[in-house]
Scaffold this motif. Structure first.
Motif, PDB file in Angstrom:
ATOM      1  N   VAL A  49       0.856  -1.188   0.000  1.00 27.35           N
ATOM      2  CA  VAL A  49       0.000   0.000   0.000  1.00 27.35           C
ATOM      3  C   VAL A  49       0.891   1.237   0.000  1.00 27.35           C
ATOM      4  N   PRO A  50       0.871   2.023  -1.089  1.00 30.36           N
ATOM      5  CA  PRO A  50       1.704   3.232  -1.142  1.00 30.36           C
ATOM      6  C   PRO A  50       1.406   4.149   0.049  1.00 30.36           C
ATOM      7  N   GLY A  51       2.464   4.744   0.577  1.00 28.24           N
ATOM      8  CA  GLY A  51       2.307   5.629   1.722  1.00 28.24           C
ATOM      9  C   GLY A  51       2.546   4.941   3.053  1.00 28.24           C
ATOM     10  N   THR A  52       2.585   3.607   3.041  1.00 30.70           N
ATOM     11  CA  THR A  52       2.891   2.879   4.276  1.00 30.70           C
ATOM     12  C   THR A  52       4.407   2.674   4.351  1.00 30.70           C
ATOM     13  N   ASN A  53       4.878   2.068   5.429  1.00 32.04           N
ATOM     14  CA  ASN A  53       6.308   1.912   5.681  1.00 32.04           C
ATOM     15  C   ASN A  53       6.896   0.820   4.782  1.00 32.04           C
ATOM     16  N   PHE A  54       7.528   1.246   3.688  1.00 32.74           N
ATOM     17  CA  PHE A  54       8.098   0.302   2.726  1.00 32.74           C
ATOM     18  C   PHE A  54       9.223  -0.521   3.349  1.00 32.74           C
ATOM     19  N   GLY A  55      10.064   0.135   4.171  1.00 30.69           N
ATOM     20  CA  GLY A  55      11.186  -0.565   4.802  1.00 30.69           C
ATOM     21  C   GLY A  55      10.719  -1.702   5.688  1.00 30.69           C
ATOM     22  N   ALA A  56       9.704  -1.437   6.507  1.00 31.37           N
ATOM     23  CA  ALA A  56       9.172  -2.482   7.390  1.00 31.37           C
ATOM     24  C   ALA A  56       8.574  -3.619   6.561  1.00 31.37           C
ATOM     25  N   TRP A  57       7.913  -3.277   5.470  1.00 34.25           N
ATOM     26  CA  TRP A  57       7.317  -4.292   4.596  1.00 34.25           C
ATOM     27  C   TRP A  57       8.406  -5.201   4.014  1.00 34.25           C
ATOM     28  N   ALA A 131       9.085  -3.622  16.544  1.00 31.95           N
ATOM     29  CA  ALA A 131       7.924  -4.348  17.063  1.00 31.95           C
ATOM     30  C   ALA A 131       6.956  -4.699  15.939  1.00 31.95           C
ATOM     31  N   GLU A 132       6.703  -3.752  15.042  1.00 26.61           N
ATOM     32  CA  GLU A 132       5.804  -4.010  13.912  1.00 26.61           C
ATOM     33  C   GLU A 132       6.375  -5.089  12.997  1.00 26.61           C
ATOM     34  N   LEU A 133       7.679  -4.999  12.737  1.00 25.62           N
ATOM     35  CA  LEU A 133       8.334  -5.956  11.850  1.00 25.62           C
ATOM     36  C   LEU A 133       8.284  -7.375  12.401  1.00 25.62           C
ATOM     37  N   THR A 134       8.553  -7.517  13.683  1.00 27.68           N
ATOM     38  CA  THR A 134       8.653  -8.851  14.274  1.00 27.68           C
ATOM     39  C   THR A 134       7.348  -9.337  14.898  1.00 27.68           C
ATOM     40  N   GLY A 135       6.338  -8.473  14.888  1.00 25.22           N
ATOM     41  CA  GLY A 135       5.033  -8.888  15.407  1.00 25.22           C
ATOM     42  C   GLY A 135       5.015  -9.068  16.916  1.00 25.22           C
ATOM     43  N   CYS A 136       5.726  -8.206  17.622  1.00 30.85           N
ATOM     44  CA  CYS A 136       5.746  -8.292  19.082  1.00 30.85           C
ATOM     45  C   CYS A 136       5.422  -6.923  19.667  1.00 30.85           C
ATOM     46  N   ALA A 137       5.286  -6.862  20.976  1.00 35.05           N
ATOM     47  CA  ALA A 137       5.026  -5.596  21.656  1.00 35.05           C
ATOM     48  C   ALA A 137       6.303  -4.755  21.674  1.00 35.05           C
ATOM     49  N   LYS A 142      12.192  -3.798  22.985  1.00 34.66           N
ATOM     50  CA  LYS A 142      13.188  -3.136  23.826  1.00 34.66           C
ATOM     51  C   LYS A 142      13.943  -4.159  24.670  1.00 34.66           C
ATOM     52  N   SER A 143      13.216  -5.119  25.192  1.00 32.44           N
ATOM     53  CA  SER A 143      13.817  -6.145  26.034  1.00 32.44           C
ATOM     54  C   SER A 143      14.828  -6.976  25.253  1.00 32.44           C
ATOM     55  N   ARG A 144      14.493  -7.324  24.011  1.00 33.04           N
ATOM     56  CA  ARG A 144      15.416  -8.124  23.190  1.00 33.04           C
ATOM     57  C   ARG A 144      16.725  -7.371  22.951  1.00 33.04           C
ATOM     58  N   VAL A 145      16.607  -6.089  22.627  1.00 37.62           N
ATOM     59  CA  VAL A 145      17.811  -5.293  22.390  1.00 37.62           C
ATOM     60  C   VAL A 145      18.612  -5.159  23.684  1.00 37.62           C
ATOM     61  N   PHE A 146      17.929  -4.889  24.794  1.00 34.08           N
ATOM     62  CA  PHE A 146      18.606  -4.743  26.085  1.00 34.08           C
ATOM     63  C   PHE A 146      19.345  -6.025  26.458  1.00 34.08           C
ATOM     64  N   ARG A 147      18.650  -7.173  26.336  1.00 33.95           N
ATOM     65  CA  ARG A 147      19.288  -8.445  26.701  1.00 33.95           C
ATOM     66  C   ARG A 147      20.465  -8.752  25.794  1.00 33.95           C
ATOM     67  N   ALA A 148      20.332  -8.448  24.492  1.00 32.84           N
ATOM     68  CA  ALA A 148      21.430  -8.695  23.553  1.00 32.84           C
ATOM     69  C   ALA A 148      22.645  -7.836  23.910  1.00 32.84           C
ATOM     70  N   ARG A 149      22.409  -6.561  24.205  1.00 27.41           N
ATOM     71  CA  ARG A 149      23.513  -5.675  24.579  1.00 27.41           C
ATOM     72  C   ARG A 149      24.189  -6.152  25.855  1.00 27.41           C
ATOM     73  N   ARG A 150      23.373  -6.526  26.823  1.00 25.92           N
ATOM     74  CA  ARG A 150      23.917  -6.976  28.113  1.00 25.92           C
ATOM     75  C   ARG A 150      24.727  -8.258  27.959  1.00 25.92           C
ATOM     76  N   GLN A 151      24.220  -9.191  27.172  1.00 26.61           N
ATOM     77  CA  GLN A 151      24.931 -10.454  26.958  1.00 26.61           C
ATOM     78  C   GLN A 151      26.226 -10.223  26.198  1.00 26.61           C
ATOM     79  N   LEU A 152      26.189  -9.382  25.157  1.00 25.82           N
ATOM     80  CA  LEU A 152      27.410  -9.077  24.410  1.00 25.82           C
ATOM     81  C   LEU A 152      28.462  -8.442  25.311  1.00 25.82           C
ATOM     82  N   GLU A 153      28.029  -7.516  26.141  1.00 23.39           N
ATOM     83  CA  GLU A 153      28.959  -6.866  27.058  1.00 23.39           C
ATOM     84  C   GLU A 153      29.608  -7.884  27.994  1.00 23.39           C
ATOM     85  N   ALA A 154      28.800  -8.799  28.508  1.00 20.17           N
ATOM     86  CA  ALA A 154      29.338  -9.826  29.411  1.00 20.17           C
ATOM     87  C   ALA A 154      30.357 -10.695  28.688  1.00 20.17           C
ATOM     88  N   TRP A 155      30.033 -11.101  27.478  1.00 25.56           N
ATOM     89  CA  TRP A 155      30.952 -11.945  26.725  1.00 25.56           C
ATOM     90  C   TRP A 155      32.219 -11.194  26.340  1.00 25.56           C
TER      91      TRP A 155
END
Length: 197
Positions: A49-57, A131-137, A142-155
Motif C-alpha cells: 500500500v503506497p504511503g505505508t512503511n516500505f522498509g518495514a514491509w 515491534a511491527e516488523l517482528t510482530g511483538c510488543a 526493547k527487552s530483546r535489544v537490552f538483553r542482547a547488549r547486556r549479553q554481548l557486554e558480558a561476553w
C-alpha cells in the motif's frame, strides 16, 4: 508506481543485506536471502500500500523468507558450522581480535536478540518499527535489544565459563596467532631458510 517501487527496492538493498547477514551469519547465504526476498517483493508488489512503511514491509518479507527457508532445511547452524576463514586470525592487532570476539559473540546470541540488535543499533530502526516488523510488543522489542547488549557486554569482557567452546576456540586462535607473530618477529626459520607462518 512501478518506477517508485523499484527505486524503493534499490534504496533498501544495503539495509536488507545487513539484516540478512545478521540472520544467516554467512555472506553468500545472505546474498541469496536478499535476492529471494526481492523476488518475493516484486511478485507481491501489488499488495504493498503506497504511503505505508516500505522498509518495514521489505524487512518482514526478508525475515519471513528466512524463517521459511529454515523450516525447509530443518537444521540450524551452530558455532561449529562457522567457516574456518572466520575463525582464523591473520594479525595480532587488538582491533581485529576484538572484531573476531564480537563476531563470535553475535553468532551465539539467540536469533531474535541478534536480529533486534542489528536492526536497532546498526540500521537505526525504532523500537516501534522493530515491534511491527517482528510482530511483538514494543516492550518485548526493547527487552530483546537490552538483553542482547547486556549479553554481548558480558561476553566481550570475558564473562564466559571456562568450559565454554567459544572461549576455548577463541583462546586457541589467539594463542596460535601470538605464537606465529612471536616466531616471525624473532626471525625463527623452519630450517629451509623460510620464516614460519
Amino acid at each position: 508506481m512501478a518506477d517508485t517501487f523499484h527505486t524503493q527496492v534499490i534504496a533498501i538493498l544495503p539495509k536488507l543485506r545487513v539484516q540478512a547477514l545478521a540472520l544467516t551469519r554467512n555472506r553468500a547465504a545472505a546474498e541469496d536471502l536478499v535476492q529471494d526476498a526481492v523476488c518475493n517483493a516484486l511478485s507481491a508488489r501489488e499488495s504493498f500500500v503506497p504511503g505505508t512503511n516500505f522498509g518495514a514491509w521489505m524487512h518482514r518479507i526478508l525475515r519471513n523468507r528466512f524463517i521459511s527457508d529454515l523450516r525447509k532445511q530443518r537444521n540450524v547452524t551452530d558455532i561449529e558450522d562457522v567457516p574456518a576463514s572466520l575463525l582464523s586470525t591473520k594479525s595480532d592487532h587488538e582491533d581485529r581480535l576484538a572484531v573476531k570476539d564480537l563476531a563470535f559473540a553475535l553468532a551465539r546470541l539467540p536469533e531474535d536478540q541478534r536480529e533486534a540488535l542489528v536492526l536497532v543499533v546498526l540500521q537505526g530502526m525504532s523500537y516501534q518499527e522493530l515491534a511491527e516488523l517482528t510482530g511483538c510488543a514494543v516492550g518485548t522489542a526493547k527487552s530483546r535489544v537490552f538483553r542482547a547488549r547486556r549479553q554481548l557486554e558480558a561476553w566481550m569482557v570475558g564473562d564466559l565459563p571456562a568450559d565454554d567452546k567459544l572461549r576455548q576456540r577463541a583462546v586457541a586462535l589467539r594463542d596460535e596467532a601470538n605464537r606465529r607473530t612471536s616466531l616471525a618477529r624473532a626471525g625463527v626459520s623452519n630450517g629451509s631458510g623460510a620464516a614460519l607462518g
